[in-house]
Scaffold this active site. Structure first.
Site, PDB file in Angstrom:
ATOM      1  CG  HIS A 110      -4.952   3.196  -3.760  1.00 17.92           C
ATOM      2  ND1 HIS A 110      -4.695   4.401  -3.161  1.00 17.92           N
ATOM      3  CD2 HIS A 110      -4.546   3.336  -5.056  1.00 17.92           C
ATOM      4  CE1 HIS A 110      -4.175   5.232  -4.039  1.00 17.92           C
ATOM      5  NE2 HIS A 110      -4.072   4.612  -5.193  1.00 17.92           N
ATOM      6  NE  ARG A 129      -3.629   0.408   2.508  1.00 21.54           N
ATOM      7  CZ  ARG A 129      -4.392   0.770   3.535  1.00 21.54           C
ATOM      8  NH1 ARG A 129      -4.501  -0.027   4.598  1.00 21.54           N
ATOM      9  NH2 ARG A 129      -5.038   1.921   3.518  1.00 21.54           N
ATOM     10  CG  HIS A 130      -1.209   4.796  -0.160  1.00 16.36           C
ATOM     11  ND1 HIS A 130      -1.450   5.331   1.093  1.00 16.36           N
ATOM     12  CD2 HIS A 130      -2.415   4.333  -0.600  1.00 16.36           C
ATOM     13  CE1 HIS A 130      -2.726   5.204   1.392  1.00 16.36           C
ATOM     14  NE2 HIS A 130      -3.349   4.600   0.386  1.00 16.36           N
ATOM     15  NE  ARG A 161      -4.564   7.245  -1.197  1.00 17.40           N
ATOM     16  CZ  ARG A 161      -5.576   7.724  -1.898  1.00 17.40           C
ATOM     17  NH1 ARG A 161      -5.488   8.955  -2.403  1.00 17.40           N
ATOM     18  NH2 ARG A 161      -6.662   7.004  -2.101  1.00 17.40           N
ATOM     19  CG  ASN A 195      -4.479   6.581   5.089  1.00 20.00           C
ATOM     20  OD1 ASN A 195      -3.407   6.275   4.556  1.00 20.00           O
ATOM     21  ND2 ASN A 195      -5.642   6.274   4.532  1.00 20.00           N
ATOM     22  CD  GLU A 232      -8.847   2.309  -2.475  1.00 20.61           C
ATOM     23  OE1 GLU A 232      -9.014   1.348  -3.250  1.00 20.61           O
ATOM     24  OE2 GLU A 232      -8.493   2.175  -1.287  1.00 20.61           O
TER      25      GLU A 232
END
Length: 459
Positions: A373, A236-237, A288, A243, A308
């Site tokens: 994502h 994932r980023h 991201r 977040n 995403e």
């Protein structure tokens, strides 16, 4: 509904009958087809004739070694081999009776002669099942030798072998037994059959009577298969500003800790990825993921398909805000997260549809690191791990973790390498709007977890 029914106006039941001598990658191909079609919501199951043979031998005075010993008088007409074929066909027909209008069975066997294949074809056609034969033909000794080594380390059939040499001897005897009467598929002799012939693992391919959309999808897929053990790397980023705020979607930049992960990722890649100089990095088009890859000095490719899941009118909201503003939608998504589509946005099924080119590309590549994502990684993970679609949207994919998938013939091994940089949890358990890691063990990724600092297993 299965995705394939969009293109096929009529119900279709297909049995893919595998053909080929031992150590030709047949079970690998069978399992991959099952994984791919199941991922596309098409009911698919493989039926392994070798497993049936082992069951039948348990109640006989023969062993596999005796049966395939080149010195004995056994032939392809041996009663046990006929019984094995009949058992496998019976299992397939029984499964089709309950599988629905659109389904695919895989007959994973050797099926080495035209007589045997014609009998299988006739039996299935009587039940309204279309047959497509898939032959893996290989005369490259080095490829065969590599396959025998892989069989020794991964095949359940040889799990009790005393040594690699013991497996080599056993497989070699089996090859000699069947090759005496082996008949390859040809356009001249088998023009009436629907078949796909792979020569030396897709270096060449011969097609005959591929006359339906579903058959063509299978052809397209196997043409992209990479038939050898290899790694796929996923991440994932890094932690983003959204977040931290508990918001979904958007195109936020990394947080301070997310930037630290981006820098740490360079160290993890150099430490754990073999031949990192040959690595290619794939990201989404969102900031991201590209910021997470910014310090990696390797060729990079941006894919819109890796973006995403589109949250539509809920983009930029927290789960608490969604539950308050759209209570019916919040409940509907919890009730069926795979099928639920955000208003003006996407569902997990939609993500799978756009990810198909990514899967095809991954099957034909090695030394790839995919930085994307949470929802997208759930779908990719579900494909490689054969996770049921109803379960895949609930998988926990933690931040700041490099995931290694080791692709093998009989499954995929997972290792998670933690960067040891704190990050918030973005996991939402069913029935709540609060974020926090799942307490349900079935939602946790399988495999080992190791520390990227100490190299020690930490779970």
């Amino acid at each position: 509904m299965p995705l394939v029914t969009i293109a096929d106006s009529n119900p279709i039941k297909i049995c893919v009958v595998i053909v080929g001598l031992p150590a030709r990658g047949k079970s690998f191909i069978s399992q991959k087809i099952v994984r791919y079609l199941s991922w596309l919501s098409i009911p698919t199951q493989s039926f392994n004739s070798s497993a049936n043979l082992q069951e039948i031998l348990k109640s006989s005075d023969l062993t596999s070694c005796n049966l395939f010993d080149p010195k004995n008088e056994a032939t392809l007409d041996h009663g046990i081999l006929k019984e094995t074929r009949n058992m496998t066909l019976k299992q397939i027909l029984s499964w089709f009776a309950d599988a629905g209008d659109c389904a695919v069975a895989i007959y994973d066997g050797i099926n080495s002669t035209k007589k045997e294949r014609d009998l299988i074809n006739e039996t299935l056609e009587k039940e309204g099942i279309q047959t497509v034969f898939l032959e893996s033909f290989c005369d490259d000794y080095e490829l065969i030798k590599a396959n025998i080594t892989d069989i020794e380390s991964t095949s359940p059939e040889y799990s009790n072998s005393k040594s690699l040499q013991d497996t080599i001897d056993s497989v070699s005897n089996k090859i000699r037994f069947f090759e005496k009467n082996y008949e390859t598929l040809t356009i001249e002799k088998d023009s009436d059959l629907s078949f796909i012939k792979l020569i030396n693992f897709s270096s060449q391919i011969v097609l005959n009577q591929i006359d339906s959309y579903l058959k063509s999808r299978i052809v397209y897929y196997i043409m992209n298969l990479h038939v050898k053990n290899r790694y796929i790397w996923l991440s994932r980023h890094g932690e983003s500003q959204y977040n931290l705020e508990g918001k979904i979607g958007g195109d936020a930049s990394l947080s301070e800790r997310g930037e630290k992960y981006a820098f740490k990722l360079v160290e993890l890649v150099n430490k754990y990825i073999p031949d990192p100089e040959k690595l290619e990095v794939w990201t989404s088009t969102l900031k991201r993921t590209q910021q997470t890859a910014q310090f990696l000095p390797y060729p990079q490719k941006q894919w819109k398909a890796l973006d995403e899941l589109d949250a539509g009118s809920c983009d930029g909201l927290t789960y608490e805000e969604i539950a308050e503003k759209f209570p019916d939608d919040f409940k509907a998504r919890d009730d069926n997260k795979f099928e639920y589509r955000y208003p003006g946005g996407e569902s997990y099924r939609d993500v799978i549809t756009r990810l198909e080119p990514i899967i095809m590309a991954l099957e034909n590549q090695e030394n790839v690191l995919v930085i994307t994502h949470q929802a997208v990684l759930r779908c990719i993970y579900a494909y490689f791990m054969n996770v049921h679609q109803e379960e895949s949207p609930w998988m926990s994919i933690p931040l700041h973790t490099l995931i290694r998938l080791e692709i093998k013939a009989y499954g995929t091994q997972v290792t998670r390498i933690k960067a040891d940089i704190p990050a918030v949890s973005t996991y939402k358990e069913k029935g709540t709007s609060k974020l926090g890691e799942s307490a349900n063990p079935s939602n946790i990724m399988i495999g080992s977890v190791i520390s990227g600092i100490t190299d020690k297993v930490i779970d």
